[in-house]
Write a protein that holds these residues in place. Structure first.
Motif, PDB file in Angstrom:
ATOM      1  N   VAL A 146     -12.452  20.907  21.653  1.00 25.40           N
ATOM      2  CA  VAL A 146     -11.617  19.778  22.092  1.00 25.40           C
ATOM      3  C   VAL A 146     -10.287  19.761  21.342  1.00 25.40           C
ATOM      4  O   VAL A 146      -9.221  19.658  21.950  1.00 25.40           O
ATOM      5  N   TYR A 147     -10.343  19.873  20.026  1.00 27.29           N
ATOM      6  CA  TYR A 147      -9.158  19.652  19.189  1.00 27.29           C
ATOM      7  C   TYR A 147      -8.564  20.919  18.564  1.00 27.29           C
ATOM      8  O   TYR A 147      -7.507  20.855  17.941  1.00 27.29           O
ATOM      9  N   GLY A 164      -8.146   4.696  22.219  1.00 33.28           N
ATOM     10  CA  GLY A 164      -8.421   5.795  23.142  1.00 33.28           C
ATOM     11  C   GLY A 164      -7.314   6.830  23.217  1.00 33.28           C
ATOM     12  O   GLY A 164      -7.547   7.963  23.634  1.00 33.28           O
ATOM     13  N   PHE A 165      -6.113   6.457  22.809  1.00 32.75           N
ATOM     14  CA  PHE A 165      -5.000   7.413  22.807  1.00 32.75           C
ATOM     15  C   PHE A 165      -5.027   8.293  21.556  1.00 32.75           C
ATOM     16  O   PHE A 165      -4.323   9.291  21.493  1.00 32.75           O
ATOM     17  N   ILE A 166      -5.848   7.917  20.558  1.00 38.62           N
ATOM     18  CA  ILE A 166      -5.884   8.647  19.291  1.00 38.62           C
ATOM     19  C   ILE A 166      -6.958   9.729  19.284  1.00 38.62           C
ATOM     20  O   ILE A 166      -6.693  10.870  18.908  1.00 38.62           O
ATOM     21  N   SER A 220     -12.888   7.979  25.430  1.00 35.79           N
ATOM     22  CA  SER A 220     -11.752   8.509  26.174  1.00 35.79           C
ATOM     23  C   SER A 220     -11.877  10.023  26.303  1.00 35.79           C
ATOM     24  O   SER A 220     -12.363  10.695  25.397  1.00 35.79           O
ATOM     25  N   PHE A 221     -11.418  10.551  27.429  1.00 35.63           N
ATOM     26  CA  PHE A 221     -11.491  11.989  27.652  1.00 35.63           C
ATOM     27  C   PHE A 221     -10.208  12.720  27.253  1.00 35.63           C
ATOM     28  O   PHE A 221     -10.244  13.883  26.898  1.00 35.63           O
ATOM     29  N   ALA A 278      -6.991  11.256  32.429  1.00 33.74           N
ATOM     30  CA  ALA A 278      -5.836  12.144  32.645  1.00 33.74           C
ATOM     31  C   ALA A 278      -4.586  11.368  33.060  1.00 33.74           C
ATOM     32  O   ALA A 278      -3.495  11.625  32.543  1.00 33.74           O
ATOM     33  N   LEU A 279      -4.734  10.411  33.969  1.00 40.79           N
ATOM     34  CA  LEU A 279      -3.544   9.713  34.472  1.00 40.79           C
ATOM     35  C   LEU A 279      -2.890   8.840  33.401  1.00 40.79           C
ATOM     36  O   LEU A 279      -1.664   8.754  33.332  1.00 40.79           O
ATOM     37  N   GLN A 280      -3.697   8.194  32.569  1.00 44.34           N
ATOM     38  CA  GLN A 280      -3.125   7.401  31.481  1.00 44.34           C
ATOM     39  C   GLN A 280      -2.380   8.306  30.504  1.00 44.34           C
ATOM     40  O   GLN A 280      -1.295   7.980  30.041  1.00 44.34           O
ATOM     41  N   ASN A 281      -2.975   9.456  30.203  1.00 49.72           N
ATOM     42  CA  ASN A 281      -2.327  10.406  29.299  1.00 49.72           C
ATOM     43  C   ASN A 281      -1.010  10.893  29.895  1.00 49.72           C
ATOM     44  O   ASN A 281       0.009  10.911  29.213  1.00 49.72           O
TER      45      ASN A 281
END
Length: 199
Positions: free
Chosen positions: A154-155, A78-80, A86-87, A22-25
């Motif tokens: 999720v998507y 992980g951002f994709i 990645s969550f 969450a924090l990276q996002n």
């Protein structure tokens, strides 16, 4: 925690190190938002761009979720999508923060230092309508029919509407409660309720 250990780490270990949580996002999404502020310079243009970016993240999520990321650098993959463990990939999760920015723009009154009048009720009704529409479309299988095979929970764009609609409805209800019962704000739980509604 050394560069040497990272260079020698297995792909599984690297996937854990570069997992997007969450924090990276939030950090990357806020960086994008700040860059938009700098580039666009007016609140109206910024809100339009933030809305468009949020919608793009939601609509792209089913397709990005199915991508094979073989050959994509692990720190970027992980951002994709979630294939590296990645969550919270950017699509669709950044859209929640962008929706919050856009919502604040429409509901916050700088002169009053809080919500615009009757905005709690508007947000509650709008949130219920959005969540209801998203739930109906999800139950009808519209996510799969329109966006193809993907993990709807999720998507799925329509399931995203369910989640954001519920958030709007809950915050609208909290804001409405503090509008209807002003004496609630005279104590600590009431002030907490007001704070949660504003947030």
């Amino acid at each position: 925690l050394s560069i040497k250990s990272l260079m020698e780490a297995s792909p599984e270990r690297l996937a854990k190190v570069f997992k997007v949580d969450a924090l990276q996002n939030i950090g990357v999404t806020l960086l994008l938002a700040e860059l938009l502020v700098i580039a666009l310079r007016t609140p109206k243009r910024f809100v339009r761009a933030a809305s468009a970016l949020g919608i793009a993240f939601v609509l792209a999520a089913p397709f990005l979720g199915q991508l094979s990321l073989e050959g994509v650098p692990i720190f970027f993959a992980g951002f994709i999508n979630r294939s590296t463990g990645s969550f919270f990939p950017l699509a669709p999760y950044s859209a929640f923060l962008l929706a919050g920015i856009v919502t604040a723009y429409f509901l916050y009154d700088a002169e009053r230092g809080g919500f615009r009048e009757r905005s709690g009720l508007k947000l509650l009704v709008f949130g219920c309508a959005v969540a209801g529409f998203g739930k109906l479309m999800t139950e009808l299988g519209a996510d799969a029919a329109i966006f193809g095979d993907h993990n709807v929970w999720v998507y799925g764009p329509f399931f995203f509407l369910v989640r954001i609609g519920v958030v709007w409805a809950v915050l609208g209800a909290l804001a409405l409660l503090t509008e209807l019962v002003p004496h609630l704000l005279d104590n600590r739980p009431g002030r907490f309720l007001q704070l949660m509604g504003q947030e």
